[in-house]
Design a protein around this motif. Structure first.
Motif, PDB file in Angstrom:
ATOM      1  N   GLN A 122      78.887  45.955  49.302  1.00 55.43           N
ATOM      2  CA  GLN A 122      78.192  46.795  48.335  1.00 55.43           C
ATOM      3  C   GLN A 122      76.698  46.637  48.606  1.00 55.43           C
ATOM      4  OE1 GLN A 122      79.404  44.918  44.763  1.00 55.43           O
ATOM      5  NE2 GLN A 122      81.573  45.176  45.205  1.00 55.43           N
ATOM      6  N   THR A 123      75.963  47.741  48.599  1.00 51.94           N
ATOM      7  CA  THR A 123      74.528  47.721  48.885  1.00 51.94           C
ATOM      8  C   THR A 123      73.766  48.185  47.654  1.00 51.94           C
ATOM      9  OG1 THR A 123      74.949  48.211  51.220  1.00 51.94           O
ATOM     10  CG2 THR A 123      72.716  48.556  50.412  1.00 51.94           C
ATOM     11  N   TYR A 124      72.739  47.392  47.278  1.00 59.19           N
ATOM     12  CA  TYR A 124      71.938  47.675  46.085  1.00 59.19           C
ATOM     13  C   TYR A 124      70.475  47.833  46.478  1.00 59.19           C
ATOM     14  CZ  TYR A 124      76.091  45.889  43.751  1.00 59.19           C
ATOM     15  OH  TYR A 124      77.383  45.691  43.341  1.00 59.19           O
ATOM     16  N   LYS A 125      69.849  48.865  45.956  1.00 58.85           N
ATOM     17  CA  LYS A 125      68.420  49.083  46.167  1.00 58.85           C
ATOM     18  C   LYS A 125      67.620  48.107  45.298  1.00 58.85           C
ATOM     19  CE  LYS A 125      68.348  52.538  49.079  1.00 58.85           C
ATOM     20  NZ  LYS A 125      67.757  52.356  50.421  1.00 58.85           N
ATOM     21  N   ALA A 126      66.803  47.285  45.930  1.00 56.41           N
ATOM     22  CA  ALA A 126      66.034  46.294  45.178  1.00 56.41           C
ATOM     23  C   ALA A 126      64.991  46.946  44.280  1.00 56.41           C
ATOM     24  CB  ALA A 126      65.369  45.315  46.141  1.00 56.41           C
ATOM     25  N   GLY A 127      64.508  48.131  44.673  1.00 54.63           N
ATOM     26  CA  GLY A 127      63.449  48.785  43.918  1.00 54.63           C
ATOM     27  C   GLY A 127      63.835  49.204  42.517  1.00 54.63           C
ATOM     28  N   LEU A 165      73.878  33.017  53.403  1.00 53.15           N
ATOM     29  CA  LEU A 165      72.744  33.917  53.253  1.00 53.15           C
ATOM     30  C   LEU A 165      72.334  34.470  54.610  1.00 53.15           C
ATOM     31  CD1 LEU A 165      70.459  35.151  51.508  1.00 53.15           C
ATOM     32  CD2 LEU A 165      69.118  33.095  52.043  1.00 53.15           C
ATOM     33  N   LEU A 166      72.185  35.790  54.677  1.00 55.80           N
ATOM     34  CA  LEU A 166      71.658  36.450  55.862  1.00 55.80           C
ATOM     35  C   LEU A 166      70.324  37.091  55.508  1.00 55.80           C
ATOM     36  CD1 LEU A 166      74.787  38.391  57.233  1.00 55.80           C
ATOM     37  CD2 LEU A 166      74.106  36.054  57.713  1.00 55.80           C
ATOM     38  N   LEU A 167      69.380  37.035  56.426  1.00 53.46           N
ATOM     39  CA  LEU A 167      68.127  37.761  56.309  1.00 53.46           C
ATOM     40  C   LEU A 167      68.053  38.745  57.454  1.00 53.46           C
ATOM     41  CD1 LEU A 167      65.640  34.961  55.263  1.00 53.46           C
ATOM     42  CD2 LEU A 167      66.317  36.940  53.916  1.00 53.46           C
ATOM     43  N   ASN A 168      68.120  40.035  57.102  1.00 53.00           N
ATOM     44  CA  ASN A 168      68.163  41.092  58.106  1.00 53.00           C
ATOM     45  C   ASN A 168      69.278  40.852  59.105  1.00 53.00           C
ATOM     46  OD1 ASN A 168      65.840  42.641  57.181  1.00 53.00           O
ATOM     47  ND2 ASN A 168      64.636  40.868  57.824  1.00 53.00           N
ATOM     48  N   GLY A 169      70.428  40.417  58.594  1.00 51.84           N
ATOM     49  CA  GLY A 169      71.608  40.242  59.428  1.00 51.84           C
ATOM     50  C   GLY A 169      71.695  38.931  60.156  1.00 51.84           C
ATOM     51  N   LYS A 170      70.677  38.073  60.049  1.00 49.27           N
ATOM     52  CA  LYS A 170      70.687  36.790  60.749  1.00 49.27           C
ATOM     53  C   LYS A 170      71.072  35.678  59.787  1.00 49.27           C
ATOM     54  CE  LYS A 170      67.433  37.704  64.471  1.00 49.27           C
ATOM     55  NZ  LYS A 170      66.233  37.211  65.181  1.00 49.27           N
ATOM     56  N   ALA A 185      59.956  39.207  46.096  1.00 48.48           N
ATOM     57  CA  ALA A 185      60.795  40.359  45.751  1.00 48.48           C
ATOM     58  C   ALA A 185      60.198  41.659  46.274  1.00 48.48           C
ATOM     59  CB  ALA A 185      60.976  40.434  44.232  1.00 48.48           C
ATOM     60  N   ASN A 186      58.867  41.717  46.381  1.00 42.89           N
ATOM     61  CA  ASN A 186      58.208  42.950  46.841  1.00 42.89           C
ATOM     62  C   ASN A 186      58.583  43.327  48.270  1.00 42.89           C
ATOM     63  OD1 ASN A 186      56.713  43.085  44.410  1.00 42.89           O
ATOM     64  ND2 ASN A 186      55.241  41.619  45.212  1.00 42.89           N
ATOM     65  N   THR A 187      59.048  42.358  49.060  1.00 40.45           N
ATOM     66  CA  THR A 187      59.345  42.644  50.466  1.00 40.45           C
ATOM     67  C   THR A 187      60.788  43.067  50.685  1.00 40.45           C
ATOM     68  OG1 THR A 187      59.977  40.360  50.968  1.00 40.45           O
ATOM     69  CG2 THR A 187      57.642  40.914  51.144  1.00 40.45           C
ATOM     70  N   ILE A 188      61.608  43.099  49.628  1.00 38.41           N
ATOM     71  CA  ILE A 188      63.042  43.364  49.792  1.00 38.41           C
ATOM     72  C   ILE A 188      63.336  44.844  49.623  1.00 38.41           C
ATOM     73  CG2 ILE A 188      65.340  42.839  48.914  1.00 38.41           C
ATOM     74  CD1 ILE A 188      64.253  40.184  47.931  1.00 38.41           C
ATOM     75  N   GLU A 189      64.077  45.402  50.562  1.00 38.47           N
ATOM     76  CA  GLU A 189      64.516  46.797  50.495  1.00 38.47           C
ATOM     77  C   GLU A 189      65.906  46.902  49.867  1.00 38.47           C
ATOM     78  OE1 GLU A 189      64.327  50.717  50.611  1.00 38.47           O
ATOM     79  OE2 GLU A 189      62.747  49.579  51.566  1.00 38.47           O
ATOM     80  N   ASP A 190      66.875  46.194  50.461  1.00 40.36           N
ATOM     81  CA  ASP A 190      68.258  46.265  50.016  1.00 40.36           C
ATOM     82  C   ASP A 190      68.848  44.870  49.894  1.00 40.36           C
ATOM     83  OD1 ASP A 190      68.349  49.095  50.076  1.00 40.36           O
ATOM     84  OD2 ASP A 190      68.773  49.064  52.220  1.00 40.36           O
ATOM     85  N   VAL A 191      69.866  44.752  49.038  1.00 43.50           N
ATOM     86  CA  VAL A 191      70.694  43.556  48.953  1.00 43.50           C
ATOM     87  C   VAL A 191      72.133  43.979  49.211  1.00 43.50           C
ATOM     88  CG1 VAL A 191      71.546  41.700  47.495  1.00 43.50           C
ATOM     89  CG2 VAL A 191      69.167  42.431  47.295  1.00 43.50           C
ATOM     90  N   ILE A 212      70.036  39.935  52.790  1.00 41.35           N
ATOM     91  CA  ILE A 212      68.780  40.481  52.280  1.00 41.35           C
ATOM     92  C   ILE A 212      68.117  41.277  53.394  1.00 41.35           C
ATOM     93  CG2 ILE A 212      66.516  39.938  51.316  1.00 41.35           C
ATOM     94  CD1 ILE A 212      68.717  39.181  49.444  1.00 41.35           C
ATOM     95  N   LYS A 213      67.866  42.558  53.138  1.00 40.20           N
ATOM     96  CA  LYS A 213      67.191  43.409  54.122  1.00 40.20           C
ATOM     97  C   LYS A 213      65.769  43.678  53.631  1.00 40.20           C
ATOM     98  CE  LYS A 213      69.658  46.626  56.122  1.00 40.20           C
ATOM     99  NZ  LYS A 213      70.506  47.824  56.331  1.00 40.20           N
ATOM    100  N   THR A 214      64.790  43.282  54.441  1.00 41.95           N
ATOM    101  CA  THR A 214      63.402  43.478  54.057  1.00 41.95           C
ATOM    102  C   THR A 214      62.917  44.854  54.494  1.00 41.95           C
ATOM    103  OG1 THR A 214      62.701  42.344  56.085  1.00 41.95           O
ATOM    104  CG2 THR A 214      62.863  41.030  54.082  1.00 41.95           C
ATOM    105  N   LYS A 215      61.798  45.269  53.923  1.00 44.78           N
ATOM    106  CA  LYS A 215      61.280  46.605  54.174  1.00 44.78           C
ATOM    107  C   LYS A 215      60.710  46.722  55.581  1.00 44.78           C
ATOM    108  CE  LYS A 215      60.193  47.240  49.305  1.00 44.78           C
ATOM    109  NZ  LYS A 215      59.122  47.311  48.297  1.00 44.78           N
ATOM    110  N   THR A 216      60.783  47.914  56.124  1.00 44.27           N
ATOM    111  CA  THR A 216      60.254  48.189  57.450  1.00 44.27           C
ATOM    112  C   THR A 216      59.143  49.213  57.353  1.00 44.27           C
ATOM    113  OG1 THR A 216      61.916  49.897  57.797  1.00 44.27           O
ATOM    114  CG2 THR A 216      62.448  47.678  58.551  1.00 44.27           C
ATOM    115  N   GLY A 217      58.450  49.410  58.457  1.00 42.29           N
ATOM    116  CA  GLY A 217      57.329  50.344  58.487  1.00 42.29           C
ATOM    117  C   GLY A 217      57.771  51.785  58.539  1.00 42.29           C
ATOM    118  N   ASN A 218      56.825  52.691  58.608  1.00 37.89           N
ATOM    119  CA  ASN A 218      57.089  54.121  58.669  1.00 37.89           C
ATOM    120  C   ASN A 218      56.817  54.630  60.076  1.00 37.89           C
ATOM    121  OD1 ASN A 218      57.514  54.531  55.741  1.00 37.89           O
ATOM    122  ND2 ASN A 218      55.391  53.804  55.665  1.00 37.89           N
ATOM    123  N   SER A 219      57.558  55.641  60.465  1.00 36.19           N
ATOM    124  CA  SER A 219      57.430  56.164  61.812  1.00 36.19           C
ATOM    125  C   SER A 219      56.010  56.650  62.103  1.00 36.19           C
ATOM    126  CB  SER A 219      58.423  57.322  62.015  1.00 36.19           C
ATOM    127  OG  SER A 219      59.745  56.876  61.814  1.00 36.19           O
TER     128      SER A 219
END
Length: 810
Positions: A122-127, A165-170, A185-191, A212-219
């Motif tokens: 299950q994936t949850y938006k941290a925002g 616990l995984l951070l970005n899959g690791k 918490a500000n750096t988290i995108e998804d749980v 825990i998936k952290t936020k990434t940059g924009n194209s």
């Protein structure tokens, strides 16, 4: 309507494959639209397949462009291209990036996708959890339906503190609570909650996996974001020796252009906690026929900070080769003050006469600190025949050290009766190497891989007491060295596939685990060597567009930390010694779950029934060391079972109101005998039902102003030797955005209590044949926090590398 492309001479074709820019996994069900470049007219639309593929055929010669959209990802427009007569144009892999801002305009049937249910997770938006802003990852996690956090900040998943616990899959093989408390918490995108993990993942953690998936940059942008946090003065005074301070800042710079993705970040957090504790202990001595009583009360507060810097660089050499490197360095410091007044007495068990009575003051100060330094490198090569090969490596060195001071005084500032300290050093060094291979086979995907993991810890522990106690038992065992080594070789094979209605995944993992513990206090080397198979299987059946059924099975293992293996006692408090067992067995778990998911116009509902059977679960239990001191010992219980029901709902009744509810009800039972320092104790059977409730509601008052309230409640629950009381934490937050969402201001009201003495407090009780102990922990309520966030080119927080080995030994 789409234009008809079946025209004479229209024999051109264009194909491509949409993938997640970070994981390089295919993105299924993405919308791909084909436009004519001359006038911008829409010609056709497709939805990507299970492999992320799409194809437009029967194209006339001309110029075209493509747009790709998918929920939770940034919209991507490809550069114009030209199709010649009978040309077959292959666009190859097309990476799309996870959206760094959750926007209301992205919707399915008018509903924002804050929760996604997939085959095994299950994936949850941290925002969506405003009350967590400015806090840590713990503040985000405690809103998940499977997750609960108690009054001591301990995290449980489906009633168990054991999870990977995984951070970005690791994988993070260390204590999850320590790592999560440092991650802003500000750096988290998804749980992602992976409650029935496949064989591809490490089998660690009896309750599954949190990713825990952290936020990434924009194209194609340069991004910068800074977050500031400040706590207002506390509304409650416990009379502690020092006032708590709460403030912090984090900043991230990201450059993402063509082949390069560079992220540099830093953060500092000061997060003190004021509190009070009231305790009562009774210890019986059958031989002397006496009973010792020592009720206590006093301060229990924390002075703590952490800071870190991190950098990551990814280089996409071409569509087939991606290389990434990362570096992290940080420090964590925690100082706990437990300044307690004791009223000790001894009573004759037969007559009730008081043999003696005296009062004293224990100034307990525990300092734990560590520096963490690690680096990683990853390389992925994608072959032309729909296969890929990935290599990953990580090295880590952590310098961990600290001391516990126990000053027993006649009164604060008075004559010293006894002084005990436990200084220690326990540096950790570890590394990991893995290789994964994936290939499309038939209608599915076959994956296989190998991993090597190794870590060591060389601990030096001391015990200094003044004045010495001549008759103290086993005093020579209280100081010495403890060297631990863990080595794991593992390999897995896994196959997954999907048809119109059925999606399934099955795999098998083999693991050879070797552990040694060498002690200066024991000439024998404590060895453990295990070979285990870990099967897993998951299946999901689509009944209709809105109804899905799923089931899963996995076998898992819960390993002990080096702290739990260390038998050299630590004087944790005046009345307690903490002791490990170098012969602890790992816990082996069989986990089964079945669930249903229902999506509808204004939201979604899901429910899951789960069962977990454990062999040799590890528990911390108490025994008597002396008339006024208890041992806290790590040991194995014969077996444990857990049966539970998990419920979740994400509702949008109207456009301006969002409601999220999560609940977990379970019964956990421990059975059998435990060996406590050579003494066999029969555990009492506990069959109580436990429940937790996490509720979160958000009201959009205007386009730039929102109000959110949330509630976390955990009921009374049994433990191996007693029970923990219920725990309550209500919160309220207001958020206002300015300057086209570039500046965000928020105010949080945490642990709302209003003088009712109900929030942010918990009582822990244990008992045995010759002892009874209860402690009530009371912490700050009605705390006000102010948060400011400023960003350029939206949020752009890159991956954050975190400790793999050292945090659980902190």
């Amino acid at each position: 309507m789409f234009m008809n492309l079946n025209v004479i001479g229209a024999d051109g074709k264009v194909t491509g494959q949409v993938k997640d820019s970070e994981t390089r996994e295919p993105v299924e069900y993405a919308s791909v639209a084909l436009y004519r470049a001359d006038d911008g007219s829409l010609l056709n639309g497709k939805v990507t397949t299970r492999t992320g593929g799409f194809e437009f055929g029967k194209l006339a010669s001309g110029r075209y462009f493509i747009e790709i959209q998918f929920i939770g990802y940034e919209k991507k427009k490809l550069e114009e291209f030209t199709i010649g007569d009978r040309q077959n144009l292959q666009l190859g892999e097309i990476p799309i990036r996870i959206s760094s801002v959750v926007v209301d305009e992205i919707a399915v049937h008018g509903v924002r996708a804050d929760v996604l249910n997939k085959l095994e997770k299950q994936t949850y938006k941290a925002g969506q959890f405003e009350s967590a802003k400015g806090g840590s990852a713990v503040d985000v996690l405690k809103n998940m339906p499977s997750v609960s956090v108690n009054g001591l900040g301990e995290i449980s998943v489906r009633g168990s503190a054991g999870f990977l616990l995984l951070l970005n899959g690791k994988p993070v093989l260390t204590d999850a609570q320590s790592v999560l408390s440092q991650l802003p918490a500000n750096t988290i995108e998804d749980v992602e909650l992976i409650t029935s993990p496949s064989a591809k993942y490490d089998p660690d953690g009896n309750a599954g996996i949190i990713n825990i998936k952290t936020k990434t940059g924009n194209s194609d942008e340069i991004g910068f974001v800074i977050n500031l946090q400040q706590g207002l003065p506390s509304t409650r005074d416990f009379g502690n020796d020092r006032n708590p301070n709460r403030y912090g800042a984090d900043a991230t710079f990201n450059y993402q252009k063509k082949k390069w993705d560079i992220t540099i970040g830093a953060n500092y957090t000061r997060n003190d906690l004021a509190g009070y504790r009231i305790g009562d202990v009774r210890i019986s001595n059958p031989d002397a026929q006496t009973v010792n009583y020592f009720p206590s009360e006093g301060e229990r507060s924390f002075y703590r900070y952490n800071y870190a810097g991190n950098a990551s660089v990814s280089f996409q050499a071409d569509e087939k080769n991606l290389i990434s490197v990362g570096f992290y360095s940080g420090k964590r410091y925690q100082e706990r003050d437990a300044n307690i007044f004791y009223n000790n007495s001894q009573v004759d068990e037969n007559t009730g006469d008081v043999i003696y009575e005296f009062n004293y003051y224990n100034a307990n100060n525990q300092i734990k600190q560590g520096t963490f330094t690690l680096g990683s490198i990853d390389y992925k090569h994608t072959f032309s025949k729909k296969s890929s090969l990935t290599f990953s490596g990580l090295y880590e060195y952590d310098d961990l050290y600290g001391n516990t001071h126990n000053h027993n005084l006649t009164e604060p500032g008075g004559t010293e009766i006894q002084y005990v300290q436990n200084p220690y050093q326990k540096p950790v060094e570890g590394y990991r190497f893995l290789v994964d291979y994936a290939v499309e086979l038939g209608s599915g995907k076959l994956e296989t891989g190998y991993q090597f993991r190794y870590d060591t810890q060389e601990g030096v522990f001391d015990y200094l007491i003044s004045p010495e106690v001549p008759d103290q038992p086993n005093l020579d065992q209280f100081s010495g060295t403890a060297d631990s080594k863990n080595q794991i070789n593992s390999a897995y094979l896994q196959y997954s596939a999907k048809t119109d209605r059925i999606e399934y995944m099955a795999g098998l993992r083999f693991e050879q685990y070797d552990r040694t513990v060498e002690l200066s206090t024991d000439p024998e080397t404590h060895r453990l060597s295990l070979s285990n198979l870990f099967p897993s299987a998951n299946v999901q059946y689509t009944l209709s567009e809105n109804w899905k059924l799923k089931a899963g099975y996995s076998r898992r293992i819960q390993r002990s930390s080096n702290n739990q293996l260390n038998p050299i006692p630590e004087r944790e408090h005046s009345e307690t010694l903490e002791i490990g067992d170098p012969d602890l067995k790992p816990e082996l778990i069989d986990a089964l779950e079945m669930g249903v998911t229902h999506n509808f116009k204004t939201g979604m509902l899901f429910s899951t029934v789960y069962y977990r059977a454990s062999k040799d679960p590890m528990q911390r239990v108490n025994s008597v060391y002396a008339d006024s001191i208890l041992n806290r010992v790590y040991t194995n219980v014969d077996k444990a079972t857990a049966l539970g029901l998990e419920l979740g709902a994400n509702l949008h009744p109207v456009k301006w109101w969002n409601l999220y509810l999560g609940a977990n009800v379970y019964q956990q039972k421990y059975e059998g005998e435990v060996n406590v320092l050579g003494e066999i104790i029969q555990l009492d059977s506990h069959n109580d039902w436990v429940y937790s409730l996490n509720a979160n509601t958000n009201f959009t008052l205007t386009s730039s102003l929102s109000l959110q309230a949330n509630l976390n409640y955990l009921s009374k629950r049994p433990t191996a030797q007693g029970e923990d009381s219920r725990f309550l934490s209500p919160n309220l937050s207001v958020k206002k955005t300015f300057f086209n969402n570039r500046l965000t201001a928020g105010v949080q009201w945490q642990n709302i209590d209003l003088g009712m003495n109900e929030s942010n407090r918990q009582e822990i009780t244990t008992w045995g044949d010759s002892f009874y102990t209860t402690t009530n922990y009371i912490y700050e309520t009605d705390v006000i926090m102010v948060n400011l966030s400023f960003n350029i080119n939206r949020k752009s927080n890159g991956k954050q590398l975190k400790s793999e080995f050292g945090e659980n030994e902190f």
